[in-house]
Design a protein around this motif. Structure first.
Motif, short mmCIF file in Angstrom:
data_model
loop_
_atom_site.label_atom_id
_atom_site.label_comp_id
_atom_site.label_asym_id
_atom_site.label_seq_id
_atom_site.Cartn_x
_atom_site.Cartn_y
_atom_site.Cartn_z
N ALA A 11 38.33 43.98 37.18
CA ALA A 11 39.32 44.75 36.43
C ALA A 11 40.72 44.16 36.58
O ALA A 11 41.51 44.16 35.63
N ARG A 12 41.02 43.66 37.79
CA ARG A 12 42.35 43.10 38.07
C ARG A 12 42.41 41.59 37.85
O ARG A 12 43.45 40.98 38.04
N HIS A 13 41.27 41.00 37.48
CA HIS A 13 41.18 39.55 37.26
C HIS A 13 41.67 38.79 38.50
O HIS A 13 42.47 37.85 38.42
N ILE A 14 41.17 39.20 39.66
CA ILE A 14 41.59 38.61 40.93
C ILE A 14 41.04 37.19 41.07
O ILE A 14 39.86 36.94 40.84
N ASP A 15 41.93 36.28 41.45
CA ASP A 15 41.53 34.89 41.71
C ASP A 15 41.17 34.68 43.17
O ASP A 15 40.27 33.90 43.49
N VAL A 16 41.91 35.35 44.08
CA VAL A 16 41.70 35.17 45.52
C VAL A 16 41.71 36.54 46.19
O VAL A 16 42.64 37.33 46.00
N LEU A 17 40.66 36.82 46.98
CA LEU A 17 40.60 38.03 47.79
C LEU A 17 40.66 37.63 49.25
O LEU A 17 39.88 36.79 49.71
N ILE A 18 41.60 38.23 50.00
CA ILE A 18 41.73 37.97 51.43
C ILE A 18 41.33 39.23 52.19
O ILE A 18 41.95 40.29 52.00
#
Length: 392
Positions: A158-165
């Protein structure tokens, strides 16, 4: 560099099964193969899990927050290559939101990142408000929490996340961290999320108790299966007292730590780099630690060819005075390093390690050479004499 938007990956939800089929390999023109999509240095890459391992209190959370701001703003704040700007989600499962806000704000102030530079690309959440549990373990085995995994996937998409930490990894599950089979399932579930969403996932992990030894990525706490599932792993180490003395920062109140990328399946291992934690004062009266880039001092910084020539003249004069300069820095008297210190205005005691390395470099380059010389007791001692004269 052109950023390729990843296409949706066929994904089998947890608990469902599909027939196993062998797929025939078909040769393709190498020029048509999709290149690896590195997002941050040679550590974070789309569709893969990466791991950062560090002892407590070194600065791993501050480091990853600074890297998140760098990626979201598209700026190389720590001298690392950034494929940005990117959409980054920091999921800190330990600290409260107000502490995270202080850290992000201090990082932006110190590195002069304006709020508009983020442009809605940085997302920060606290485990104090909403925890995360991707898996549980009971006597009958490990169960992947399918609704929780689905919720993470839905938000990334939904947020079009490229990187999740995810910081720390241990707080993202409820399985025995010493159980290789259990950790393997959890880590690979994160890998499936990265594959499904076309994003990079960073798992931040603690080391075990080291007893003063320097850590490697294999020093991570618990099962080694986590590293097995990662395609890049790096380890942080606090600068030791001997290293501080070598670097000339022994009286510096700031803290220093190194980063070693010692597992890199998709790229050559990187060389050791250094970071420094500096204190940033906020207008509210708080002081917050922020990570910045730091370079190990060059032994020859400020040293010219003329300086080398002056050292060679000093070495020659010592021989002519009947005091051959000794090669070993353990020599009680007449060490060649004393000549270097005198000529260049260095401190032979405080900068002993640096001077030793300089002499070794000059010997290796042929500007000086080691010879055996008999002392007053007719014992042969290694000494240094002029080799090839420096030419300005």
């Amino acid at each position: 560099m052109t950023i390729v938007t990843p296409q949706p990956i066929a994904f089998i939800p947890p608990g469902e099964h599909a027939p196993i089929k062998a797929t025939l390999f078909e040769w393709r023109d190498p020029a048509t193969l999709t290149p690896r999509q590195w997002l941050y240095g040679r550590h974070l890459i789309r569709r893969f899990v990466s791991v950062t391992v560090a002892p407590g209190g070194v600065g791993k959370s501050s480091l990853t927050i600074c890297e998140a701001v760098a990626m979201a703003s598209g700026r190389s704040l720590l001298s690392d290559w950034v494929s940005g700007p990117l959409r980054v989600w920091v999921l800190n499962l330990e600290d409260p939101r107000d502490e995270l806000e202080r850290r992000v704000t201090a990082t932006m102030l110190h590195h002069r990142v304006q709020p508009e530079a983020l442009d809605g690309r940085l997302f920060v959440d606290s485990g104090r408000e909403r925890g995360l549990c991707t898996a549980t373990q009971a006597r009958d085995g490990v169960t992947i929490n399918a609704p929780e995994v689905a919720a993470v996937i839905a938000e990334i998409e939904a947020r079009h996340i490229d990187v999740l930490i995810v910081d720390p990894f241990v707080s993202s599950h409820m399985v025995n961290e010493n159980d290789n089979g259990a950790i393997d399932l959890v880590a690979k579930e994160w890998g499936r999320i990265a594959e499904r969403c076309g994003c990079a996932i960073e798992l931040v992990h603690h080391t075990r108790k080291l007893g003063g030894e320097e850590a490697s990525s294999e020093s991570s706490r618990g099962a080694v299966a986590l590293l097995g599932a990662a395609r890049s792993a790096r380890v942080l180490n606090r600068m030791g007292e001997a290293q501080k003395a070598d670097a000339g920062v022994s009286s510096d109140p700031n803290t220093y730590f190194s980063i070693d990328r010692d597992k890199a399946n998709l790229a050559p291992p990187g060389k050791r780099v250094w970071r420094r934690m500096v204190s940033v004062d906020l207008p509210n009266g708080d002081s917050v630690g922020v990570t910045e880039a730091w370079e190990w001092p060059d032994d020859f910084d400020g040293i010219s060819v003329a300086d080398l020539l002056a050292v060679q003249i000093g070495i020659r004069d010592a021989w002519e005075a009947g005091k051959p300069p000794r090669a070993s820095n353990q020599a009680k008297a007449d060490w060649a390093g004393a000549v270097v210190a005198s000529v260049l205005g260095l401190d032979a005691v405080k900068e002993k390690a640096r001077i030793t390395r300089m002499l070794k470099t000059w010997v290796g380059a042929g500007a000086l050479r080691e010879v055996q010389h008999e002392d007053a007791k007719r014992n042969k001692r290694p000494c240094l004499e002029v080799g090839e004269w420096a030419n300005e």
